[in-house]
Structures are given as C-alpha cells and as structure tokens.
Write a protein that holds these residues in place. Structure first.
Motif, PDB file in Angstrom:
ATOM      1  N   ALA A 172      -4.760  -4.991  -6.293  1.00 25.95           N
ATOM      2  CA  ALA A 172      -4.016  -5.102  -5.040  1.00 25.95           C
ATOM      3  C   ALA A 172      -2.664  -4.424  -5.257  1.00 25.95           C
ATOM      4  CB  ALA A 172      -3.862  -6.560  -4.623  1.00 25.95           C
ATOM      5  N   GLY A 173      -1.806  -4.515  -4.251  1.00 25.98           N
ATOM      6  CA  GLY A 173      -0.545  -3.787  -4.336  1.00 25.98           C
ATOM      7  C   GLY A 173      -0.758  -2.320  -4.004  1.00 25.98           C
ATOM      8  N   GLN A 174      -0.157  -1.433  -4.780  1.00 24.75           N
ATOM      9  CA  GLN A 174      -0.334   0.011  -4.598  1.00 24.75           C
ATOM     10  C   GLN A 174      -1.688   0.415  -5.195  1.00 24.75           C
ATOM     11  OE1 GLN A 174       1.638   2.330  -3.112  1.00 24.75           O
ATOM     12  NE2 GLN A 174       3.233   0.886  -2.495  1.00 24.75           N
ATOM     13  N   VAL A 175      -2.713   0.411  -4.373  1.00 27.47           N
ATOM     14  CA  VAL A 175      -4.067   0.681  -4.849  1.00 27.47           C
ATOM     15  C   VAL A 175      -4.333   2.183  -4.890  1.00 27.47           C
ATOM     16  CG1 VAL A 175      -4.966  -1.553  -4.102  1.00 27.47           C
ATOM     17  CG2 VAL A 175      -4.966   0.372  -2.507  1.00 27.47           C
ATOM     18  N   ALA A 176      -5.467   2.530  -5.479  1.00 27.70           N
ATOM     19  CA  ALA A 176      -5.770   3.952  -5.690  1.00 27.70           C
ATOM     20  C   ALA A 176      -6.241   4.663  -4.425  1.00 27.70           C
ATOM     21  CB  ALA A 176      -6.834   4.097  -6.781  1.00 27.70           C
ATOM     22  N   THR A 177      -6.627   3.918  -3.414  1.00 26.49           N
ATOM     23  CA  THR A 177      -7.201   4.530  -2.212  1.00 26.49           C
ATOM     24  C   THR A 177      -6.138   5.255  -1.402  1.00 26.49           C
ATOM     25  OG1 THR A 177      -8.727   2.665  -2.131  1.00 26.49           O
ATOM     26  CG2 THR A 177      -8.653   4.102  -0.209  1.00 26.49           C
ATOM     27  N   PRO A 178      -6.314   6.538  -1.119  1.00 23.42           N
ATOM     28  CA  PRO A 178      -5.319   7.273  -0.329  1.00 23.42           C
ATOM     29  C   PRO A 178      -5.319   6.825   1.129  1.00 23.42           C
ATOM     30  CG  PRO A 178      -6.759   8.768  -1.565  1.00 23.42           C
ATOM     31  CD  PRO A 178      -7.378   7.421  -1.609  1.00 23.42           C
TER      32      PRO A 178
END
Length: 265
Positions: A25-31
């Motif tokens: 969660a947080g700044q995830v890898a999904t653009p």
C-alpha cells in the motif's frame, strides 16, 4: 531496501508501516495512467474489467468509478492527475482486513464450508493457503473442487487448498470469471452444495458474488470492479492492496494480522 519481515503478529501501526515500506500500500507500483485506463474501459462496458460482476449501465461515467476508488481504495481523487504513481491508502487496507477478519470469524464460529481461489498465484496463493489452513484447524470444511474442470483453454486445479487455473504446467494469472463458474457449476452437477463463503480475488470473487454467494476478496487499484461490487453490496469485502509485490513473503505480516484479528491464531 525494506527491513526484514517480522514473523510475530504486528500491531496496526506496525502493519501500516510494513505495508508502506513493501509497497503493498502507499506509493504502489501501479502507474496512474494504467488505473485510469482500466476505469475507462470498465465504464465503456469492457467485460474483461467487470470481473464477473454484472454492472449494467450503473457505472458508465469514468469519474464515478474514480470517486469510488478514491473512497474505498485510496487512489488520488483529482481527475486532473493523469500520470505518475498512484496510491493505496494503507488505513483502508487494514480496515478491509478487519472486515475480512470479522467474516472469517463468523465462518469459523459456524463451521462453514469455504472455497478459496486465486487469479494471482504468483502473489496471493500463500495468503489464501494460510487462511484456509487456519479455518480448517478451526473446524471449517475447505471445499474440494470437482475433478476434470476446464475453463479458458486451461484446467482448473486445486493446490494447497486453493483453486487456480493451469495451462501448460504453469499456474495462470487470470482475471476471468470462467474458472469460478466451472467450479460452481461442477458442484451443482455433482449434487454438492455451494460454499457458504468464497475467499478469492479477480473474477473468481466477482463470479461468486454475482451468483449470490457470500464472497470476499483482495483487489488492486487497477481492478475497480470488486470495489464497485462492495459499494453496491454484491461483494461483502474488497481489501485494497498491490496484489503482486516483489516478494510474496511480504504478505506474511498481513496474514498474521488477519488471522489474529479473526481469532484464528
């Protein structure tokens, strides 16, 4: 680099810290552009993104989909934000785990039959396996799927109590609802009851929920359908998380928290 994973049950604050550090969660890898593309395709009626749910014409506005995803998953709610990294609110992840834990506690108390399935075996297989083992130890029946099932040019098998799609000796990443449909139809064809609860993800969870079964699942920020299903009351719980982080062991503290909250460890 993330710190080593703790094997003990984390507190809520410790789990939130772990989720952010490992990018569950947080700044995830999904653009962001990937998320918005999927929201748009769902709104345009592309059934691949409906994950087995029947959404009708209720979600034809991409901005309505974004609003639900901001509320229930924690993506950035500004429609002008078009590019960059998107977010999952770790507080919402833990809140989803708490709701899921309550449903697992009920399953254990009532000795219910539970079916586990995943379309993300590279990330979530062991999450489901560990949950199944804990429910079995509590007296639940873990549903054994019928033999010889096929869907989407593959075979539907069960590994470590979790139903998966297999093609060419490889466990398949799939969003399709068809493997779950094959299981539920197979149970009916063999005069066996439907499960009391389905714990799954992707189209496996959506299909079960659409058929009126109690269904709970995990969902990433680029898979909006399950969150819409929860918002409409079709799906009981959608837990927001990145469903395929770099190391599947990163999910271990999440599972420890979940099972503890459910009274299963």
């Amino acid at each position: 680099m993330p710190k080593p994973i703790e094997t003990s049950v984390p507190s809520r604050a410790e789990l939130i810290d772990h989720l952010v550090r490992t990018r569950i969660a947080g700044q995830v890898a999904t653009p962001r552009e990937n998320n918005l593309s999927h929201y748009r395709k769902l709104a345009n009626g592309d059934r691949h993104y409906w994950l087995g749910l029947e959404l009708g014409d209720r979600w034809t506005d991409e901005q309505d989909v974004l609003a639900v995803m901001a509320e229930r998953c924690g993506v950035v709610d500004d429609p002008a934000f078009r590019f960059g990294q998107d977010t999952i609110d770790p507080e919402l992840t833990v809140a989803g785990l708490d709701r899921l834990a309550a449903r697992l506690r009920k399953a254990a108390a009532d000795r219910q039959s539970v079916l586990f399935a995943t379309g993300h075996p590279g990330g979530l297989l062991d999450v489901h396996r560990a949950t199944a083992a804990a429910l079995r130890a509590a007296g639940c029946e873990i549903v054994v799927i019928p033999q010889g099932l096929t869907a989407d040019e593959g075979s539907v098998w069960q590994f470590a109590d979790v139903a998966v799609l297999e093609r060419g000796a490889t466990l398949w990443h799939t969003h399709s609802p068809e493997p779950m449909a094959a299981i539920l139809d197979g149970l009916t064809a063999s005069s066996r009851p439907q499960p009391d609860l389905v714990v799954a993800d992707h189209g496996w969870a959506g299909c079960a929920a659409q058929r009126g079964l109690d269904a709970v699942g995990y969902a990433d920020c680029n898979d909006p359908a399950l969150f819409l299903g929860e918002a409409e009351g079709t799906l009981q719980v959608a837990v927001p998380l990145d469903d395929h982080v770099r190391d599947p062991r990163y999910y271990d503290p999440l599972v420890a928290y979940l099972l503890h909250a459910a009274g299963l460890n």
